[in-house]
Design a protein around this motif. Sequence first.
Motif, mmCIF file in Angstrom:
data_model
loop_
_atom_site.group_PDB
_atom_site.id
_atom_site.type_symbol
_atom_site.label_atom_id
_atom_site.label_comp_id
_atom_site.label_asym_id
_atom_site.label_seq_id
_atom_site.Cartn_x
_atom_site.Cartn_y
_atom_site.Cartn_z
ATOM 1 N N UNK A 125 0.812 -1.220 0.000
ATOM 2 C CA UNK A 125 0.000 0.000 0.000
ATOM 3 C C UNK A 125 0.847 1.273 0.000
ATOM 4 N N UNK A 126 2.153 1.155 -0.200
ATOM 5 C CA UNK A 126 3.009 2.317 -0.375
ATOM 6 C C UNK A 126 3.774 2.793 0.846
ATOM 7 N N UNK A 127 3.691 2.067 1.950
ATOM 8 C CA UNK A 127 4.456 2.435 3.138
ATOM 9 C C UNK A 127 5.901 1.969 2.976
ATOM 10 N N UNK A 128 6.828 2.768 3.487
ATOM 11 C CA UNK A 128 8.255 2.492 3.351
ATOM 12 C C UNK A 128 8.834 2.177 4.730
ATOM 13 N N UNK A 129 9.544 1.048 4.812
ATOM 14 C CA UNK A 129 10.175 0.631 6.058
ATOM 15 C C UNK A 129 11.242 1.639 6.462
ATOM 16 N N UNK A 130 11.275 1.997 7.767
ATOM 17 C CA UNK A 130 12.279 2.934 8.272
ATOM 18 C C UNK A 130 13.239 2.317 9.273
ATOM 19 N N UNK A 131 12.710 1.526 10.235
ATOM 20 C CA UNK A 131 13.591 0.965 11.264
ATOM 21 C C UNK A 131 12.851 -0.125 12.020
ATOM 22 N N UNK A 132 13.595 -0.850 12.841
ATOM 23 C CA UNK A 132 13.027 -1.809 13.788
ATOM 24 C C UNK A 132 13.473 -1.408 15.181
ATOM 25 N N UNK A 133 12.571 -1.619 16.150
ATOM 26 C CA UNK A 133 12.875 -1.245 17.523
ATOM 27 C C UNK A 133 11.994 -2.079 18.443
ATOM 28 N N UNK A 134 12.531 -2.494 19.571
ATOM 29 C CA UNK A 134 11.739 -3.257 20.538
ATOM 30 C C UNK A 134 10.787 -2.310 21.262
ATOM 31 N N UNK A 135 9.534 -2.746 21.408
ATOM 32 C CA UNK A 135 8.541 -2.002 22.200
ATOM 33 C C UNK A 135 8.680 -2.479 23.645
ATOM 34 N N UNK A 136 9.176 -1.611 24.546
ATOM 35 C CA UNK A 136 9.425 -2.046 25.923
ATOM 36 C C UNK A 136 8.179 -2.557 26.655
ATOM 37 N N UNK A 137 6.994 -2.045 26.321
ATOM 38 C CA UNK A 137 5.807 -2.429 27.083
ATOM 39 C C UNK A 137 5.375 -3.872 26.833
ATOM 40 N N UNK A 138 5.769 -4.435 25.681
ATOM 41 C CA UNK A 138 5.334 -5.816 25.408
ATOM 42 C C UNK A 138 6.440 -6.732 24.890
ATOM 43 N N UNK A 139 7.623 -6.189 24.629
ATOM 44 C CA UNK A 139 8.750 -6.999 24.188
ATOM 45 C C UNK A 139 8.758 -7.358 22.709
ATOM 46 N N UNK A 140 7.762 -6.906 21.950
ATOM 47 C CA UNK A 140 7.718 -7.216 20.521
ATOM 48 C C UNK A 140 8.684 -6.324 19.751
ATOM 49 N N UNK A 141 9.341 -6.914 18.749
ATOM 50 C CA UNK A 141 10.133 -6.129 17.813
ATOM 51 C C UNK A 141 9.152 -5.485 16.836
ATOM 52 N N UNK A 142 9.214 -4.164 16.736
ATOM 53 C CA UNK A 142 8.291 -3.413 15.891
ATOM 54 C C UNK A 142 9.004 -2.910 14.641
ATOM 55 N N UNK A 143 8.315 -2.996 13.522
ATOM 56 C CA UNK A 143 8.787 -2.422 12.268
ATOM 57 C C UNK A 143 8.077 -1.078 12.099
ATOM 58 N N UNK A 144 8.829 -0.038 11.840
ATOM 59 C CA UNK A 144 8.281 1.300 11.651
ATOM 60 C C UNK A 144 8.200 1.597 10.160
ATOM 61 N N UNK A 145 7.062 2.139 9.756
ATOM 62 C CA UNK A 145 6.816 2.471 8.354
ATOM 63 C C UNK A 145 6.324 3.902 8.245
ATOM 64 N N UNK A 146 6.614 4.525 7.112
ATOM 65 C CA UNK A 146 6.118 5.875 6.829
ATOM 66 C C UNK A 146 5.540 5.888 5.419
ATOM 67 N N UNK A 147 4.473 6.659 5.273
ATOM 68 C CA UNK A 147 3.878 6.900 3.963
ATOM 69 C C UNK A 147 3.852 8.401 3.738
ATOM 70 N N UNK A 148 4.268 8.824 2.552
ATOM 71 C CA UNK A 148 4.190 10.238 2.158
ATOM 72 C C UNK A 148 3.527 10.309 0.797
ATOM 73 N N UNK A 149 2.644 11.295 0.660
ATOM 74 C CA UNK A 149 2.007 11.514 -0.626
ATOM 75 C C UNK A 149 3.064 11.835 -1.669
ATOM 76 N N UNK A 150 2.953 11.219 -2.803
ATOM 77 C CA UNK A 150 3.891 11.487 -3.886
ATOM 78 C C UNK A 150 3.533 12.831 -4.516
ATOM 79 N N UNK A 151 4.532 13.680 -4.686
ATOM 80 C CA UNK A 151 4.254 14.974 -5.309
ATOM 81 C C UNK A 151 4.094 14.783 -6.816
ATOM 82 N N UNK A 152 3.199 15.572 -7.386
ATOM 83 C CA UNK A 152 2.961 15.481 -8.830
ATOM 84 C C UNK A 152 4.143 16.092 -9.562
#
Length: 153
Positions: A125-152
């Motif tokens: 759906x167009x999201x771009x992976x940025x980083x992975x980081x552990x979520x301290x509250x539950x111990x899960x490794x989280x993948x961070x994604x960002x989506x930006x509108x493409x400029x015309x």
Amino acid sequence: MPQPVIRPARPEEYDEVGRVWMESWVSTGLGEASDFLLANLRARIRHEINDGWSLFVADDHGTIAAMLALHVPRLYLDMLFVAPAYQGKSLGRKLLAFTRAKMPQEMYLRCVRENEKAWRWYEREGFVFEKEEIEPSNGFMMKYYRWKRQSAG
């Protein structure tokens, strides 16, 4: 059959939203249903709304088919969970389009690394992976994604 209607969740629906959240989470294979988990999710809904969540539901003639939690000032898509009976019917895509209308330029989200079905969908759906980081509250490794509108142009 008409698609469910996306609308703000009502306080009297929060417990049912928590049940949908739990059932969807359990459907990933990453957790097991329990009264403890359900109580925690229900309590978290109220806490997060007090902390700025905008909570929406997909309403299928009185049945909550999905939940969507946004923190618009932070450009954060926090939760998108579709009830198991509604998965695979493009409801997630409809919720994402709704989210893009609320945050039309940019947003970010986090996804549990082991929830491959979800993060692969976000990538399609167009999201771009940025980083992975552990979520301290539950111990899960989280993948961070960002989506930006493409400029015309």
